[in-house]
Design an enzyme around this catalytic site. Structure first.
Site, mmCIF file in Angstrom:
data_model
loop_
_atom_site.group_PDB
_atom_site.id
_atom_site.type_symbol
_atom_site.label_atom_id
_atom_site.label_comp_id
_atom_site.label_asym_id
_atom_site.label_seq_id
_atom_site.Cartn_x
_atom_site.Cartn_y
_atom_site.Cartn_z
ATOM 1 N N HIS A 135 0.829 -1.210 0.000
ATOM 2 C CA HIS A 135 0.000 0.000 0.000
ATOM 3 C C HIS A 135 0.864 1.261 0.000
ATOM 4 O O HIS A 135 0.645 2.178 -0.800
ATOM 5 C CB HIS A 135 -0.918 -0.019 1.225
ATOM 6 C CG HIS A 135 -1.707 1.239 1.414
ATOM 7 N ND1 HIS A 135 -2.950 1.432 0.853
ATOM 8 C CD2 HIS A 135 -1.426 2.374 2.106
ATOM 9 C CE1 HIS A 135 -3.399 2.640 1.182
ATOM 10 N NE2 HIS A 135 -2.493 3.226 1.945
ATOM 11 N N GLU A 136 1.865 1.303 0.886
ATOM 12 C CA GLU A 136 2.680 2.503 0.996
ATOM 13 C C GLU A 136 3.550 2.722 -0.243
ATOM 14 O O GLU A 136 3.712 3.851 -0.706
ATOM 15 C CB GLU A 136 3.558 2.429 2.254
ATOM 16 C CG GLU A 136 2.773 2.398 3.560
ATOM 17 C CD GLU A 136 1.825 3.569 3.732
ATOM 18 O OE1 GLU A 136 2.115 4.671 3.215
ATOM 19 O OE2 GLU A 136 0.775 3.385 4.370
ATOM 20 N N HIS A 139 1.606 4.403 -3.019
ATOM 21 C CA HIS A 139 1.523 5.865 -2.955
ATOM 22 C C HIS A 139 2.665 6.493 -3.740
ATOM 23 O O HIS A 139 2.477 7.486 -4.456
ATOM 24 C CB HIS A 139 1.595 6.337 -1.498
ATOM 25 C CG HIS A 139 0.303 6.255 -0.756
ATOM 26 N ND1 HIS A 139 -0.876 6.808 -1.219
ATOM 27 C CD2 HIS A 139 -0.009 5.687 0.440
ATOM 28 C CE1 HIS A 139 -1.851 6.596 -0.353
ATOM 29 N NE2 HIS A 139 -1.351 5.906 0.667
ATOM 30 N N GLU A 198 -5.851 7.080 -1.220
ATOM 31 C CA GLU A 198 -5.843 5.892 -0.376
ATOM 32 C C GLU A 198 -6.484 4.701 -1.087
ATOM 33 O O GLU A 198 -5.959 3.582 -1.052
ATOM 34 C CB GLU A 198 -6.577 6.176 0.939
ATOM 35 C CG GLU A 198 -5.862 7.136 1.863
ATOM 36 C CD GLU A 198 -4.517 6.611 2.333
ATOM 37 O OE1 GLU A 198 -4.384 5.386 2.499
ATOM 38 O OE2 GLU A 198 -3.605 7.413 2.517
#
Length: 270
Positions: A135-136, A139, A198
């Protein structure tokens, strides 16, 4: 006349400042190139590491490195599949575990990852950690840092334009306009933009997780544990920069089949 001029300038800035992201295929607001962003990102990362306790030589630290390397390899494999193998050429990947009780992790532009020790009781295993790190990293791959900087700059431009448009009015009226603009821009532009980031990072992260050889179904278990830890989302979704726990978990369940299908096409990390 002044109002129309300001609107025209604002629209011109929007039209001229969009860039296509290679991993999403979408056009996004972006004033900031990687060549401008990465040096600052790398410097901030180095400074953070000198000011915080980095954990090394432990099983947890090794796990962060192992999962980080697999997510990196998955990103490279996926972008090669998309015909964008050069996109990561300026990335300088690092994966560090930091001694901090906060439940958090992040990835600065250019692949600089930090996992806080406080999130490990919730990740529990490599799949949980892959959920977070995928997920990070997403970004960073989707240029969300640059987009947020660009959105903040645009917000400043809008604020300055509003001041010019109301300059002939009384001071009290200008304050009312400014207050309305601040609330409107935050709810109508900045926060929903962050929620969009997100959700997009969740989608890409599931794909990276699957390509890295992890089961994206495990992401549901992680976010369920995260929800239990936080007691659910205490902030209404409308005023939150993150989707509510229930919304996020439902979205992830819906996205898992697509992530698995893409991983089958791309191939997984052995």
């Amino acid at each position: 006349m002044k109002k129309h001029l300001i609107s025209g300038i604002f629209a011109a800035v929007l039209v001229c400042s969009c860039a296509t992201n290679p991993i999403t295929g979408k056009q996004n607001l972006n004033f900031v190139s990687n060549s401008e962003l990465f040096p600052s990102s790398f410097q901030q990362y180095s400074q953070f590491l000198t000011e915080n306790k980095v954990i090394t030589g432990t099983a947890d630290a090794k796990r962060v490195e192992t999962v980080g390397f697999k997510i990196k390899a998955a990103a490279e494999k996926y972008l090669t599949y998309l015909g964008q193998s050069q996109y990561l050429k300026d990335y300088r990947w690092e994966y560090k575990l930091v001694d901090n009780k906060e439940v958090n992790a992040w990835c600065l532009p250019g692949g600089k990852i930090v996992v806080y020790s406080g999130i490990l009781p919730i990740t529990q295993n490599e799949s949980g950690l892959a959920t977070v790190m995928g997920h990070e990293v997403s970004h960073a791959l989707a240029n969300h840092g640059a987009q947020r900087m660009s959105a903040a700059q645009l917000q400043q431009i809008g604020g300055a334009a509003l001041g010019a448009a109301t300059s002939g009015k009384s001071e009290a009226t200008q304050q009312i306009f400014a207050q309305a603009y601040g609330i409107g821009s935050e709810v109508g532009v900045m926060l929903p933009f962050s929620r969009s980031n997100e959700s997009e990072a969740d989608k890409i992260g599931l794909t990276l997780m699957a390509i890295a050889g992890y089961n994206p179904d495990d992401a549901v278990a992680f976010w369920t544990r995260m929800s239990a830890k936080s007691g659910g989302s205490g902030t209404p979704e409308f005023m939150s920069t993150h989707p509510s726990d229930a919304t996020r978990i439902a979205n992830i369940k819906a996205l898992i089949p697509e992530a698995k299908a893409i991983a089958l096409k791309v191939g997984t990390i052995k």
